[in-house]
Design a protein around this motif. Structure first.
Motif, PDB file in Angstrom:
ATOM      1  N   ASP A  22      40.403 -24.271 -20.190  1.00 31.88           N
ATOM      2  CA  ASP A  22      40.027 -23.031 -20.881  1.00 31.88           C
ATOM      3  C   ASP A  22      38.518 -22.863 -20.822  1.00 31.88           C
ATOM      4  OD1 ASP A  22      42.621 -22.511 -21.615  1.00 31.88           O
ATOM      5  OD2 ASP A  22      42.457 -23.527 -23.577  1.00 31.88           O
ATOM      6  N   VAL A  23      38.089 -21.619 -20.621  1.00 37.94           N
ATOM      7  CA  VAL A  23      36.653 -21.312 -20.714  1.00 37.94           C
ATOM      8  C   VAL A  23      36.448 -20.676 -22.083  1.00 37.94           C
ATOM      9  CG1 VAL A  23      34.722 -20.056 -19.714  1.00 37.94           C
ATOM     10  CG2 VAL A  23      36.550 -20.916 -18.225  1.00 37.94           C
ATOM     11  N   ILE A  24      35.601 -21.294 -22.884  1.00 35.96           N
ATOM     12  CA  ILE A  24      35.436 -20.869 -24.279  1.00 35.96           C
ATOM     13  C   ILE A  24      33.983 -20.485 -24.538  1.00 35.96           C
ATOM     14  CG2 ILE A  24      35.686 -21.655 -26.696  1.00 35.96           C
ATOM     15  CD1 ILE A  24      37.622 -23.858 -25.432  1.00 35.96           C
ATOM     16  N   LYS A  25      33.792 -19.334 -25.146  1.00 35.72           N
ATOM     17  CA  LYS A  25      32.422 -18.929 -25.498  1.00 35.72           C
ATOM     18  C   LYS A  25      32.298 -18.858 -27.017  1.00 35.72           C
ATOM     19  CE  LYS A  25      29.706 -15.935 -23.294  1.00 35.72           C
ATOM     20  NZ  LYS A  25      28.638 -16.694 -22.680  1.00 35.72           N
ATOM     21  N   GLN A  26      31.154 -19.346 -27.501  1.00 38.26           N
ATOM     22  CA  GLN A  26      30.951 -19.323 -28.955  1.00 38.26           C
ATOM     23  C   GLN A  26      31.106 -17.895 -29.478  1.00 38.26           C
ATOM     24  OE1 GLN A  26      27.209 -21.095 -30.030  1.00 38.26           O
ATOM     25  NE2 GLN A  26      27.878 -23.108 -29.314  1.00 38.26           N
ATOM     26  N   VAL A  33      38.589 -18.318 -26.323  1.00 36.64           N
ATOM     27  CA  VAL A  33      38.925 -18.510 -24.893  1.00 36.64           C
ATOM     28  C   VAL A  33      38.742 -17.184 -24.149  1.00 36.64           C
ATOM     29  CG1 VAL A  33      40.759 -19.124 -23.260  1.00 36.64           C
ATOM     30  CG2 VAL A  33      40.570 -20.351 -25.442  1.00 36.64           C
ATOM     31  N   VAL A  34      37.831 -17.199 -23.172  1.00 35.45           N
ATOM     32  CA  VAL A  34      37.614 -15.958 -22.413  1.00 35.45           C
ATOM     33  C   VAL A  34      38.349 -15.968 -21.080  1.00 35.45           C
ATOM     34  CG1 VAL A  34      35.406 -15.315 -23.490  1.00 35.45           C
ATOM     35  CG2 VAL A  34      35.410 -16.845 -21.515  1.00 35.45           C
ATOM     36  N   THR A  35      38.611 -17.124 -20.572  1.00 34.22           N
ATOM     37  CA  THR A  35      39.310 -17.225 -19.274  1.00 34.22           C
ATOM     38  C   THR A  35      40.107 -18.518 -19.228  1.00 34.22           C
ATOM     39  OG1 THR A  35      37.299 -16.264 -18.299  1.00 34.22           O
ATOM     40  CG2 THR A  35      38.957 -17.050 -16.762  1.00 34.22           C
ATOM     41  N   PHE A  79      34.264 -23.713 -11.443  1.00 37.63           N
ATOM     42  CA  PHE A  79      33.408 -23.352 -12.581  1.00 37.63           C
ATOM     43  C   PHE A  79      32.127 -24.191 -12.545  1.00 37.63           C
ATOM     44  CE2 PHE A  79      34.181 -27.152 -15.147  1.00 37.63           C
ATOM     45  CZ  PHE A  79      35.429 -27.576 -14.705  1.00 37.63           C
ATOM     46  N   GLY A  80      31.159 -23.778 -13.365  1.00 36.92           N
ATOM     47  CA  GLY A  80      29.908 -24.535 -13.442  1.00 36.92           C
ATOM     48  C   GLY A  80      28.863 -24.071 -12.446  1.00 36.92           C
ATOM     49  N   GLU A  81      29.133 -22.925 -11.803  1.00 30.51           N
ATOM     50  CA  GLU A  81      28.181 -22.446 -10.792  1.00 30.51           C
ATOM     51  C   GLU A  81      26.974 -21.750 -11.409  1.00 30.51           C
ATOM     52  OE1 GLU A  81      30.690 -20.982 -11.821  1.00 30.51           O
ATOM     53  OE2 GLU A  81      30.588 -18.813 -11.681  1.00 30.51           O
ATOM     54  N   LEU A  82      27.157 -21.135 -12.594  1.00 28.77           N
ATOM     55  CA  LEU A  82      26.081 -20.283 -13.134  1.00 28.77           C
ATOM     56  C   LEU A  82      24.824 -21.094 -13.442  1.00 28.77           C
ATOM     57  CD1 LEU A  82      28.146 -17.872 -15.440  1.00 28.77           C
ATOM     58  CD2 LEU A  82      27.392 -17.540 -13.071  1.00 28.77           C
ATOM     59  N   ARG A 138      24.408 -23.934 -19.598  1.00 26.53           N
ATOM     60  CA  ARG A 138      25.820 -23.567 -19.420  1.00 26.53           C
ATOM     61  C   ARG A 138      26.148 -22.340 -20.262  1.00 26.53           C
ATOM     62  NH1 ARG A 138      27.410 -25.989 -14.812  1.00 26.53           N
ATOM     63  NH2 ARG A 138      27.510 -28.250 -14.934  1.00 26.53           N
ATOM     64  N   GLN A 139      26.790 -21.381 -19.660  1.00 19.11           N
ATOM     65  CA  GLN A 139      27.121 -20.120 -20.339  1.00 19.11           C
ATOM     66  C   GLN A 139      28.390 -20.207 -21.179  1.00 19.11           C
ATOM     67  OE1 GLN A 139      25.071 -17.165 -19.897  1.00 19.11           O
ATOM     68  NE2 GLN A 139      23.853 -18.953 -19.277  1.00 19.11           N
ATOM     69  N   ALA A 140      29.147 -21.257 -21.004  1.00 13.50           N
ATOM     70  CA  ALA A 140      30.405 -21.411 -21.741  1.00 13.50           C
ATOM     71  C   ALA A 140      30.792 -22.887 -21.753  1.00 13.50           C
ATOM     72  CB  ALA A 140      31.500 -20.582 -21.071  1.00 13.50           C
ATOM     73  N   THR A 141      31.773 -23.211 -22.593  1.00  8.38           N
ATOM     74  CA  THR A 141      32.338 -24.569 -22.588  1.00  8.38           C
ATOM     75  C   THR A 141      33.623 -24.518 -21.765  1.00  8.38           C
ATOM     76  OG1 THR A 141      31.439 -25.126 -24.734  1.00  8.38           O
ATOM     77  CG2 THR A 141      33.441 -26.298 -24.093  1.00  8.38           C
ATOM     78  N   VAL A 142      33.820 -25.540 -20.952  1.00  2.00           N
ATOM     79  CA  VAL A 142      35.086 -25.614 -20.205  1.00  2.00           C
ATOM     80  C   VAL A 142      35.820 -26.856 -20.696  1.00  2.00           C
ATOM     81  CG1 VAL A 142      36.171 -25.756 -17.935  1.00  2.00           C
ATOM     82  CG2 VAL A 142      34.074 -24.416 -18.222  1.00  2.00           C
ATOM     83  N   LYS A 143      37.025 -26.627 -21.234  1.00  2.00           N
ATOM     84  CA  LYS A 143      37.800 -27.695 -21.881  1.00  2.00           C
ATOM     85  C   LYS A 143      39.129 -27.880 -21.154  1.00  2.00           C
ATOM     86  CE  LYS A 143      37.779 -27.586 -26.582  1.00  2.00           C
ATOM     87  NZ  LYS A 143      37.204 -28.820 -27.103  1.00  2.00           N
TER      88      LYS A 143
HETATM   89  N1  CMP Z   1      33.171 -15.062 -18.933  1.00  2.00           N
HETATM   90  C1  CMP Z   1      32.476 -16.150 -18.632  1.00  2.00           C
HETATM   91  N2  CMP Z   1      31.244 -16.332 -19.116  1.00  2.00           N
HETATM   92  C2  CMP Z   1      30.541 -17.428 -18.839  1.00  2.00           C
HETATM   93  N3  CMP Z   1      30.998 -18.422 -18.055  1.00  2.00           N
HETATM   94  C3  CMP Z   1      32.211 -18.299 -17.526  1.00  2.00           C
HETATM   95  C4  CMP Z   1      33.011 -17.165 -17.799  1.00  2.00           C
HETATM   96  N4  CMP Z   1      34.169 -17.312 -17.130  1.00  2.00           N
HETATM   97  C5  CMP Z   1      34.098 -18.475 -16.466  1.00  2.00           C
HETATM   98  N5  CMP Z   1      32.929 -19.080 -16.692  1.00  2.00           N
HETATM   99  C6  CMP Z   1      32.529 -20.394 -16.120  1.00  2.00           C
HETATM  100  O1  CMP Z   1      32.182 -21.307 -17.157  1.00  2.00           O
HETATM  101  C7  CMP Z   1      31.071 -22.032 -16.715  1.00  2.00           C
HETATM  102  C8  CMP Z   1      30.218 -22.724 -17.722  1.00  2.00           C
HETATM  103  O2  CMP Z   1      29.147 -23.346 -17.050  1.00  2.00           O
HETATM  104  P1  CMP Z   1      28.181 -22.426 -16.161  1.00  2.00           P
HETATM  105  O3  CMP Z   1      27.472 -21.493 -17.018  1.00  2.00           O
HETATM  106  O4  CMP Z   1      27.417 -23.302 -15.259  1.00  2.00           O
HETATM  107  O5  CMP Z   1      29.217 -21.595 -15.259  1.00  2.00           O
HETATM  108  C9  CMP Z   1      30.242 -20.960 -15.983  1.00  2.00           C
HETATM  109  C10 CMP Z   1      31.322 -20.280 -15.212  1.00  2.00           C
HETATM  110  O6  CMP Z   1      31.631 -20.990 -14.071  1.00  2.00           O
END
Ligand code: CMP
Ligand code: CMP
Length: 439
Positions: free
Chosen positions: A371-375, A379-381, A389-392, A400-405
């Motif tokens: 799950d991709v989770i944003k504060q 769960v956003v995705t 994931f983890g490219e940003l 990191r723009q989100a937590t991936v669990k």
């Molecule tokens: N809506 C979203 N906002 C932010 N990150 C997202 C989102 N959907 C998927 N992600 C992934 O979650 C990752 C968290 O780490 P990064 O910011 O490196 O890269 C982010 C993206 O790969």
């Protein structure tokens, strides 16, 4: 071919090589030429015989069964009559898996200053630029590499596996026999300045990261420093593989049939394919700028790096082919990417990356879900097998723009920051276009 045809072919080929290379020592040149031809032919026939034998066929039948059996067990050796110290004589059997062959072929240390050195026989010398001059650092190393002749001899030899990749595993050397067959890696001496540079860059090459301390030490001391000027032809497509290279400084361009296909810079490596597959060099490598390279001899590469490298390439090959974002990569680029990958496993509920933290890795999901989770948003995705994931954080050097669990047992393939920056090539643009924060 009749004997006479074969004879005229050999003479014509010798004549052609002679005219191209214009050697100063005529007899030595002819001696080396025929020596290499004979040795290659014996090894080739032997390998054919083994292949046939494995399918129940007997090639070159002999009336004497016991002699035949004895022959089956060892590669017939052709021995040179000149002393091993002859500086022109560095034979192709260096690569032979047969210990006897190696003991007759290793040149005495100190006779060759550097394998790039201009020699009357060395057709790998740059076509237009000045030849490589040994640097101080090169001279401090005890060279045990192939002579310039070996490189040119490669052109005259029969191409055993021309244009054909044999399976790596079929050719892999047996680690159990290490030490029993007399093989010893070259051991060079380095200045503390060289060691520092090796530590700072070369050792970080992905191919070395899988090694235990002992193997890493062997590799490091087997490396030879080479300085090459801009425009220098380091590898020629079609030649036989002698060295694997790691780039410390500068960049190298690769050409296949005259077309530029690739280039690589500091921290990258090249020249592994011919050593892995016993095939001719797949590309020509030319120094795009003045370069500092570290060369590893074929035998040490095969003994120590071959197994891990081929295992990784095989393991990730099919997985990488299926990832849509990597479709723009060539199969060679995918292989290089595979070298840099590692697998990690997470249990349900474990965070792989955490929002706000610095990012060091990029991930592909090999198996499982996340799950991709944003504060503040939850769960956003949801991510599945084949997603990334983890490219940003790596693209924009941001937190990191989100937590991936992990939402089930999660197996991920990881690529670290330096690999991400060097190995994704055209895929980086695709990642930018697919930025999830912009959709
Ligand atoms: N809506 C979203 N906002 C932010 N990150 C997202 C989102 N959907 C998927 N992600 C992934 O979650 C990752 C968290 O780490 P990064 O910011 O490196 O890269 C982010 C993206 O790969
Ligand atoms: N597109 C490519 N195809 C083949 N080889 C390449 C390519 N790009 C870089 N190379 C490197 O060029 C090297 C030439 O020698 P090898 O075939 O031993 O190994 C090859 C690779 O390491």
């Amino acid at each position: 071919m009749s004997n006479f045809q074969e004879y005229t072919y050999e003479l014509a080929e010798l004549d052609r090589q002679f005219k191209t290379q214009n050697p100063t020592d005529v007899l030595q040149f002819c001696y080396n030429y025929f020596g290499n031809r004979l040795q290659q032919q014996r090894q080739y026939l032997w390998s054919q015989k083994q292949k046939a034998a494995s399918q129940g066929l007997v090639l070159f039948p002999s009336a004497d069964e016991s002699a035949q059996e004895a022959q089956r067990k060892s590669i017939p050796q052709f021995k040179y009559t000149l002393s091993d110290n002859d500086p022109h004589t560095k034979h192709q059997a260096l690569d032979s898996e047969d210990p006897q062959a190696k003991s007759t072929t290793e040149p005495a240390a100190g006779l060759f200053r550097t394998s790039f050195e201009s020699s009357p026989f060395n057709t790998s010398a740059p076509t237009s630029k000045a030849s490589l001059g040994p640097t101080d650092s090169v001279e401090t190393a005890k060279p045990t590499s192939r002579s310039g002749f070996a490189a040119s001899a490669a052109k005259t030899t029969m191409r055993i596996n021309a244009n054909r990749r044999t399976s790596v595993s079929a050719e892999a050397l047996n680690p159990d026999t290490f030490g029993e067959d007399g093989w010893k890696p070259p051991v060079h001496q380095f200045t503390s300045e060289q060691l520092q540079r090796l530590n700072a860059s070369v050792i970080k090459n992905f191919l070395f990261s899988q090694l235990d301390q002992e193997s890493l030490k062997t590799i490091i001391f087997a490396l030879e420093e080479k300085h090459v000027p801009q425009g220098f032809e380091i590898i020629k497509q079609g030649d036989e593989g002698d060295f694997f290279y790691v780039v410390e400084r500068g960049s190298v361009d690769f050409y296949v049939n005259g077309q530029k296909v690739n280039s690589s810079g500091p921290g990258s490596s090249f020249g592994e394919l011919a050593l892995m597959y016993n095939s001719p060099r797949a590309a020509t490598a030319i120094a795009q700028s003045e370069c500092i390279l570290w060369a590893l001899d074929r035998m040490t590469f095969r003994r120590i790096l071959l197994e891990g490298t081929s295992k990784k390439r095989t393991m990730y090959e099919n997985f990488l082919k299926e990832i849509p974002v990597l479709k723009s990569l060539s199969s060679y680029e995918r292989s290089k990417l595979a070298d840099a990958l590692n697998t990690e496993t997470y249990t349900v509920g474990q965070n792989v990356v955490t929002e706000g933290e610095a990012g060091e890795n990029f991930y592909f999901i090999e198996d499982g879900t996340a799950d991709v989770i944003k504060q503040g948003q939850g769960v956003v995705t949801k991510l599945n097998k084949g997603d990334y994931f983890g490219e940003l954080a790596l693209l924009y050097d941001s937190p990191r723009q989100a937590t991936v669990k992990a939402s089930s047992t999660l197996k991920v393939v990881t690529l670290d920051k330096s690999g991400f920056q060097r190995l994704l090539g055209p895929a980086v643009e695709v990642l930018k276009l697919q930025d999830p924060t912009k959709h």
